[in-house]
Design a protein around this motif. Sequence first.
Motif, PDB file in Angstrom:
ATOM      1  N   ALA A 164       5.779  -2.042  -6.137  1.00 16.21           N
ATOM      2  CA  ALA A 164       4.690  -2.334  -5.193  1.00 16.21           C
ATOM      3  C   ALA A 164       4.309  -3.802  -5.190  1.00 16.21           C
ATOM      4  O   ALA A 164       3.820  -4.322  -4.184  1.00 16.21           O
ATOM      5  CB  ALA A 164       3.466  -1.481  -5.529  1.00 16.21           C
ATOM      6  N   ILE A 165       4.549  -4.496  -6.309  1.00 16.82           N
ATOM      7  CA  ILE A 165       4.227  -5.930  -6.357  1.00 16.82           C
ATOM      8  C   ILE A 165       5.494  -6.781  -6.366  1.00 16.82           C
ATOM      9  O   ILE A 165       5.476  -7.941  -6.757  1.00 16.82           O
ATOM     10  CB  ILE A 165       3.351  -6.259  -7.578  1.00 16.82           C
ATOM     11  CG1 ILE A 165       4.009  -5.786  -8.868  1.00 16.82           C
ATOM     12  CG2 ILE A 165       1.978  -5.660  -7.439  1.00 16.82           C
ATOM     13  CD1 ILE A 165       3.233  -6.187 -10.102  1.00 16.82           C
ATOM     14  N   GLY A 166       6.605  -6.167  -5.951  1.00 11.95           N
ATOM     15  CA  GLY A 166       7.838  -6.919  -5.756  1.00 11.95           C
ATOM     16  C   GLY A 166       8.650  -7.194  -7.001  1.00 11.95           C
ATOM     17  O   GLY A 166       9.427  -8.149  -7.026  1.00 11.95           O
ATOM     18  N   SER A 167       8.509  -6.376  -8.020  1.00  8.33           N
ATOM     19  CA  SER A 167       9.285  -6.561  -9.254  1.00  8.33           C
ATOM     20  C   SER A 167       9.986  -5.256  -9.608  1.00  8.33           C
ATOM     21  O   SER A 167       9.677  -4.197  -9.066  1.00  8.33           O
ATOM     22  CB  SER A 167       8.380  -6.989 -10.415  1.00  8.33           C
ATOM     23  OG  SER A 167       7.809  -8.249 -10.160  1.00  8.33           O
TER      24      SER A 167
ATOM     25  N   PRO B 164       0.812  -1.231   0.000  1.00 11.56           N
ATOM     26  CA  PRO B 164       0.000   0.000   0.000  1.00 11.56           C
ATOM     27  C   PRO B 164       0.842   1.277   0.000  1.00 11.56           C
ATOM     28  O   PRO B 164       0.473   2.269  -0.633  1.00 11.56           O
ATOM     29  CB  PRO B 164      -0.832  -0.121   1.285  1.00 11.56           C
ATOM     30  CG  PRO B 164      -0.860  -1.581   1.583  1.00 11.56           C
ATOM     31  CD  PRO B 164       0.466  -2.110   1.129  1.00 11.56           C
ATOM     32  N   ALA B 165       1.979   1.238   0.715  1.00  8.83           N
ATOM     33  CA  ALA B 165       2.824   2.436   0.782  1.00  8.83           C
ATOM     34  C   ALA B 165       3.384   2.787  -0.594  1.00  8.83           C
ATOM     35  O   ALA B 165       3.446   3.956  -0.982  1.00  8.83           O
ATOM     36  CB  ALA B 165       3.959   2.218   1.779  1.00  8.83           C
ATOM     37  N   LEU B 166       3.797   1.758  -1.346  1.00 10.73           N
ATOM     38  CA  LEU B 166       4.343   2.016  -2.677  1.00 10.73           C
ATOM     39  C   LEU B 166       3.248   2.393  -3.670  1.00 10.73           C
ATOM     40  O   LEU B 166       3.487   3.157  -4.606  1.00 10.73           O
ATOM     41  CB  LEU B 166       5.114   0.787  -3.167  1.00 10.73           C
ATOM     42  CG  LEU B 166       6.439   0.531  -2.443  1.00 10.73           C
ATOM     43  CD1 LEU B 166       7.058  -0.786  -2.889  1.00 10.73           C
ATOM     44  CD2 LEU B 166       7.412   1.678  -2.698  1.00 10.73           C
ATOM     45  N   VAL B 167       2.051   1.866  -3.459  1.00 15.87           N
ATOM     46  CA  VAL B 167       0.923   2.296  -4.299  1.00 15.87           C
ATOM     47  C   VAL B 167       0.642   3.779  -4.048  1.00 15.87           C
ATOM     48  O   VAL B 167       0.375   4.547  -4.983  1.00 15.87           O
ATOM     49  CB  VAL B 167      -0.330   1.455  -4.008  1.00 15.87           C
ATOM     50  CG1 VAL B 167      -1.546   2.032  -4.743  1.00 15.87           C
ATOM     51  CG2 VAL B 167      -0.110   0.007  -4.432  1.00 15.87           C
TER      52      VAL B 167
END
Length: 339
Positions: free
Chosen positions: A256-259, A41-44
């Motif tokens: 945000a999704i680890g990529s 959420p923080a990166l979003v």
Amino acid sequence: MDGWNWRALLIGFTGALILLGVLFFVVGAKPILESLTSADPALVAMTLAFVLAWLGAWGLLFRTVLETLGIGLPIRMSFFAYASAAFANNVTPFGQAGGELLTAGLISKVADARYETGLAGIATVDVLNVVSSLVLIFVGVGYYATTAIIGERLETAVGSAVALVVVLGTSMILIWRYQESITDRIAVGVGKIADWLPGKTADPDAVAENVAQRLRRFFDRIGQMATQRRQLAIAFGFSLLGWLFQTIALLTAFAAIGSSVPIYIALFVIPLGNLAGATPLPGGLGGVEAAFVALLVPTTGIPAATVTAAVLIYRGLVYWLPVVIGGGSVVVFGTRTVA
């Protein structure tokens, strides 16, 4: 909007939903949803912040271009004015090609300027954004070519972008060169249409003269801006800055999704993917997302479901944030105009 516009909008969004549905079906809805639900959420939220920064940069671009036409807008107002322009582009078919007329009308109301002056301003913004995007495409693809073999899909996309720019550039040169002839022909044509309309209430000759005057003022405004080289250079810088903020937003969506995606790939994928905005869909919705996935999967090697999830986060904010902010601004501006 009248009834036809509402029907056109409904048809457009229906087509967009069908395209997005096909994308989910081809890639796989379950892995896409799993990636989306695992997003940080923080990166979003950081992605959202960079999207706001993009709107701010292109708002300053908009303001700088309008200054060359003698139209002054406060910095705060320029943000909401450009968000309104983005809203118009996102809810009309063919992306920016469909929203310019609405945007010009908005500028004429907000800045108390002539309609053709606003049209010249927004057209100049679009040209600067196309030129700056081409710069980023060549930089990104050029660096990518030093690290990997360029596939057929990417070659086709880049070739299409170059061809489009050549066609647009040639068209603008010819239109400028033959502006008097074009003005006369359009004015005469509109006058004839006015004469053919049943129950006509306006003099066809007066209608033709009015159209001719507006077109001449439009070309005069374009010529006026061409002499403001320093201001246009500043505007070009804001255009590049906006693209860079979009690039960082896409990279943050992937994080945000680890990529992670190399920045030089994002540099050319974003402007190339946005070419799909020329489809007869509201703001290119559905088509742009599919184009992004088609470009990112082969160039990054990241699974399609992960790419799709990141693109949906990025595009969800880039598309819907201007719709919300710009739509609200249009209502406020309209209220102020009436008041």
